[in-house]
Design an enzyme around this catalytic site. Structure first.
Site, PDB file in Angstrom:
ATOM      1  N   CYS A 142      10.310  35.881 -24.354  1.00 24.92           N
ATOM      2  CA  CYS A 142      10.281  36.632 -23.102  1.00 24.92           C
ATOM      3  C   CYS A 142      11.709  37.035 -22.707  1.00 24.92           C
ATOM      4  O   CYS A 142      12.665  36.316 -22.992  1.00 24.92           O
ATOM      5  CB  CYS A 142       9.655  35.786 -21.992  1.00 24.92           C
ATOM      6  SG  CYS A 142       9.468  36.685 -20.430  1.00 24.92           S
ATOM      7  N   ASP A 170      12.864  36.889 -19.869  1.00 21.14           N
ATOM      8  CA  ASP A 170      13.265  36.012 -18.758  1.00 21.14           C
ATOM      9  C   ASP A 170      14.637  35.375 -19.030  1.00 21.14           C
ATOM     10  O   ASP A 170      14.847  34.770 -20.081  1.00 21.14           O
ATOM     11  CB  ASP A 170      12.186  34.922 -18.589  1.00 21.14           C
ATOM     12  CG  ASP A 170      12.346  34.158 -17.284  1.00 21.14           C
ATOM     13  OD1 ASP A 170      13.443  33.604 -17.047  1.00 21.14           O
ATOM     14  OD2 ASP A 170      11.384  34.095 -16.506  1.00 21.14           O
ATOM     15  N   ARG A 211      15.916  32.831 -18.109  1.00 23.54           N
ATOM     16  CA  ARG A 211      15.943  31.363 -18.214  1.00 23.54           C
ATOM     17  C   ARG A 211      15.502  30.843 -19.578  1.00 23.54           C
ATOM     18  O   ARG A 211      15.418  29.643 -19.785  1.00 23.54           O
ATOM     19  CB  ARG A 211      15.054  30.766 -17.111  1.00 23.54           C
ATOM     20  CG  ARG A 211      15.499  31.125 -15.714  1.00 23.54           C
ATOM     21  CD  ARG A 211      14.426  30.852 -14.688  1.00 23.54           C
ATOM     22  NE  ARG A 211      13.257  31.711 -14.867  1.00 23.54           N
ATOM     23  CZ  ARG A 211      12.152  31.658 -14.116  1.00 23.54           C
ATOM     24  NH1 ARG A 211      12.077  30.774 -13.134  1.00 23.54           N
ATOM     25  NH2 ARG A 211      11.142  32.472 -14.344  1.00 23.54           N
ATOM     26  N   HIS A 246       6.628  30.954 -22.229  1.00 21.78           N
ATOM     27  CA  HIS A 246       7.120  29.909 -21.324  1.00 21.78           C
ATOM     28  C   HIS A 246       6.208  29.785 -20.118  1.00 21.78           C
ATOM     29  O   HIS A 246       5.584  30.769 -19.690  1.00 21.78           O
ATOM     30  CB  HIS A 246       8.565  30.196 -20.890  1.00 21.78           C
ATOM     31  CG  HIS A 246       8.733  31.405 -20.032  1.00 21.78           C
ATOM     32  ND1 HIS A 246       8.908  31.322 -18.674  1.00 21.78           N
ATOM     33  CD2 HIS A 246       8.725  32.731 -20.323  1.00 21.78           C
ATOM     34  CE1 HIS A 246       9.020  32.554 -18.180  1.00 21.78           C
ATOM     35  NE2 HIS A 246       8.907  33.421 -19.152  1.00 21.78           N
ATOM     36  N   CYS A 296       5.813  32.114 -16.400  1.00 22.90           N
ATOM     37  CA  CYS A 296       6.203  33.475 -16.808  1.00 22.90           C
ATOM     38  C   CYS A 296       5.764  34.484 -15.741  1.00 22.90           C
ATOM     39  O   CYS A 296       4.577  34.592 -15.417  1.00 22.90           O
ATOM     40  CB  CYS A 296       5.565  33.816 -18.152  1.00 22.90           C
ATOM     41  SG  CYS A 296       6.039  35.450 -18.763  1.00 22.90           S
TER      42      CYS A 296
HETATM   43 CO    CO Z   1       8.327  35.377 -18.971  1.00 24.19          CO
END
Ligand code: CO
Length: 226
Positions: free
Chosen positions: A42, A44, A46, A98, A101
């Protein structure tokens, strides 16, 4: 530009540190790229591939998009996949979702965010496909967690069904597609027990992985927190 000074400073310090540890590091890095792993994760912020796996530059080829989707008509993802398998000859492809998400949550809640809704429609297809399983989840949180896991399992199958992987396996190439999920709250990656290394038995491995997700709150039962 001046606002970004600290990034250049951090970069300079990092480069110095790497060269202190290994004076030839960048010389070697510039001459060859031969990673064993392709990470499909992803976007993302993080969920950074190298930090999570402790891999150095040069050790993992990375493709990231919103909600780690592998769509059969996505030329970007398919090109990364083809280059990684045919040219770099990676041994392992890690599809890493994750918990928490935002893309999965938005799809689950039918949020209207704009263009990205069309992309997230693929997750809604996953939700629809596994509606019975998801409807049986006791809480919204657990339903979203299960959808995060199911999304990874589906994307592993999508990778395995591409012409890139099918042809690689036809010619006997050693490459395995895995499904993982990462916990933002503990920094740990978990195996979702879907590893596909040939055309044979793909459906059985997929069915077994779905059955594992189907056990409600499996993560709590094995003592791992989502
Ligand atoms: Co995500």
């Amino acid at each position: 530009m001046s606002d970004l000074k600290h990034l250049f400073e951090q970069n300079r310090l990092w480069s110095e540190q790497m060269r202190t540890e290994n004076p030839d590091f960048f010389k070697r890095l510039a001459s060859i790229q031969s990673p064993e792993y392709l990470w499909i994760g992803c976007s993302d912020s993080r969920v950074p591939a190298n930090q999570i796996t402790g891999l150095l530059p040069g050790e993992v080829f990375v493709h990231r998009n919103v909600a780690n989707l592998v769509v059969h008509s996505d030329l970007n993802c398919l090109s990364v996949l083809q280059f990684a398998v045919d040219v770099l000859r990676v041994k392992h492809i890690l599809v890493v979702g994750h918990y928490g998400c935002g893309g999965v949550k938005a799809a689950h809640e039918n949020l209207r965010l704009g263009l990205v809704d069309n992309w997230l429609r693929h997750i809604q297809d996953v939700r629809q496909k596994h509606a019975r399983l998801l409807d049986a989840c006791p809480t919204t949180e657990s339903r979203i967690d299960r959808l995060c896991e199911l999304n990874v399992v589906e994307q592993v199958l999508n990778v395995s069904q591409t012409t890139v992987l099918q042809e690689a396996w036809n010619r006997g190439q050693d490459v395995t597609v895995h499904g993982w999920i990462f916990g933002l709250d503990n920094g740990l990656a978990q195996d979702l027990y879907i590893s596909i290394c040939s055309r044979d038995g793909m459906q059985d491995i997929y069915d077994a992985a779905i059955a594992r997700v189907e056990i409600p709150d499996l993560t709590e039962k094995v003592g791992l927190t989502a």
